[in-house]
Design a protein around this motif. Structure first.
Motif, PDB file in Angstrom:
ATOM      1  N   GLU A   1       0.845  -1.183   0.000  1.00 51.40           N
ATOM      2  CA  GLU A   1       0.000   0.000   0.000  1.00 51.40           C
ATOM      3  C   GLU A   1       0.891   1.248   0.000  1.00 51.40           C
ATOM      4  O   GLU A   1       1.844   1.341   0.760  1.00 51.40           O
ATOM      5  CB  GLU A   1      -0.878   0.005   1.250  1.00 51.40           C
ATOM      6  CG  GLU A   1      -1.867  -1.136   1.289  1.00 51.40           C
ATOM      7  CD  GLU A   1      -2.705  -1.106   2.543  1.00 51.40           C
ATOM      8  OE1 GLU A   1      -2.713  -0.061   3.233  1.00 51.40           O
ATOM      9  OE2 GLU A   1      -3.348  -2.117   2.834  1.00 51.40           O
ATOM     10  N   THR A   2       0.560   2.183  -0.866  1.00 48.44           N
ATOM     11  CA  THR A   2       1.341   3.413  -0.953  1.00 48.44           C
ATOM     12  C   THR A   2       0.653   4.518  -0.178  1.00 48.44           C
ATOM     13  O   THR A   2      -0.574   4.554  -0.068  1.00 48.44           O
ATOM     14  CB  THR A   2       1.516   3.848  -2.413  1.00 48.44           C
ATOM     15  OG1 THR A   2       0.229   4.020  -3.002  1.00 48.44           O
ATOM     16  CG2 THR A   2       2.294   2.803  -3.188  1.00 48.44           C
ATOM     17  N   ILE A   3       1.449   5.417   0.361  1.00 49.10           N
ATOM     18  CA  ILE A   3       0.934   6.547   1.127  1.00 49.10           C
ATOM     19  C   ILE A   3       1.324   7.818   0.392  1.00 49.10           C
ATOM     20  O   ILE A   3       2.479   8.021   0.043  1.00 49.10           O
ATOM     21  CB  ILE A   3       1.524   6.568   2.548  1.00 49.10           C
ATOM     22  CG1 ILE A   3       1.173   5.279   3.280  1.00 49.10           C
ATOM     23  CG2 ILE A   3       1.028   7.773   3.320  1.00 49.10           C
ATOM     24  CD1 ILE A   3       1.881   5.131   4.601  1.00 49.10           C
ATOM     25  N   GLU A   4       0.332   8.674   0.158  1.00 51.94           N
ATOM     26  CA  GLU A   4       0.609   9.946  -0.500  1.00 51.94           C
ATOM     27  C   GLU A   4       0.955  10.981   0.553  1.00 51.94           C
ATOM     28  O   GLU A   4       0.261  11.127   1.552  1.00 51.94           O
ATOM     29  CB  GLU A   4      -0.608  10.403  -1.306  1.00 51.94           C
ATOM     30  CG  GLU A   4      -0.899   9.542  -2.505  1.00 51.94           C
ATOM     31  CD  GLU A   4      -2.046  10.074  -3.336  1.00 51.94           C
ATOM     32  OE1 GLU A   4      -2.368  11.270  -3.182  1.00 51.94           O
ATOM     33  OE2 GLU A   4      -2.597   9.314  -4.119  1.00 51.94           O
ATOM     34  N   MET A   5       2.042  11.707   0.308  1.00 54.39           N
ATOM     35  CA  MET A   5       2.451  12.753   1.240  1.00 54.39           C
ATOM     36  C   MET A   5       2.576  14.065   0.480  1.00 54.39           C
ATOM     37  O   MET A   5       2.949  14.089  -0.693  1.00 54.39           O
ATOM     38  CB  MET A   5       3.782  12.398   1.893  1.00 54.39           C
ATOM     39  CG  MET A   5       3.734  11.122   2.692  1.00 54.39           C
ATOM     40  SD  MET A   5       5.249  10.803   3.561  1.00 54.39           S
ATOM     41  CE  MET A   5       5.025  11.887   4.956  1.00 54.39           C
TER      42      MET A   5
END
Length: 78
Positions: free
Chosen positions: A29-33
């Motif tokens: 899962e990728t996290i947008e920052m």
């Protein structure tokens, strides 16, 4: 006989290595920052005074340990 057994053993190992199931791909899962555009700077004006020790006495423990003389440095009588 020994060579035939080693060849059969190597073939057996190669077949067992190929017969293993490959693992499934693991999805991450990728996290947008967000990107930070403002930066703040802190200036620390406190000055710390550090004292260096000066050993004036001749028999100081540290001076003795730094100026050691080994047994091989001493002159010997022939």
């Amino acid at each position: 006989m020994k060579t035939i057994l080693t060849i059969i053993f190597i073939i057996f190992l190669s077949f067992t290595a190929q017969a293993q199931n490959a693992t499934n791909e693991v999805k991450v899962e990728t996290i947008e920052m967000t990107i930070v555009t403002e930066t703040t700077y802190e200036l620390n004006l406190e000055t710390k005074t550090e004292v260096a020790r000066l050993y004036k006495s001749k028999n100081s423990k540290i001076k003795k340990e730094l100026n050691f003389i080994t047994k091989t440095n001493k002159p010997k009588m022939a």
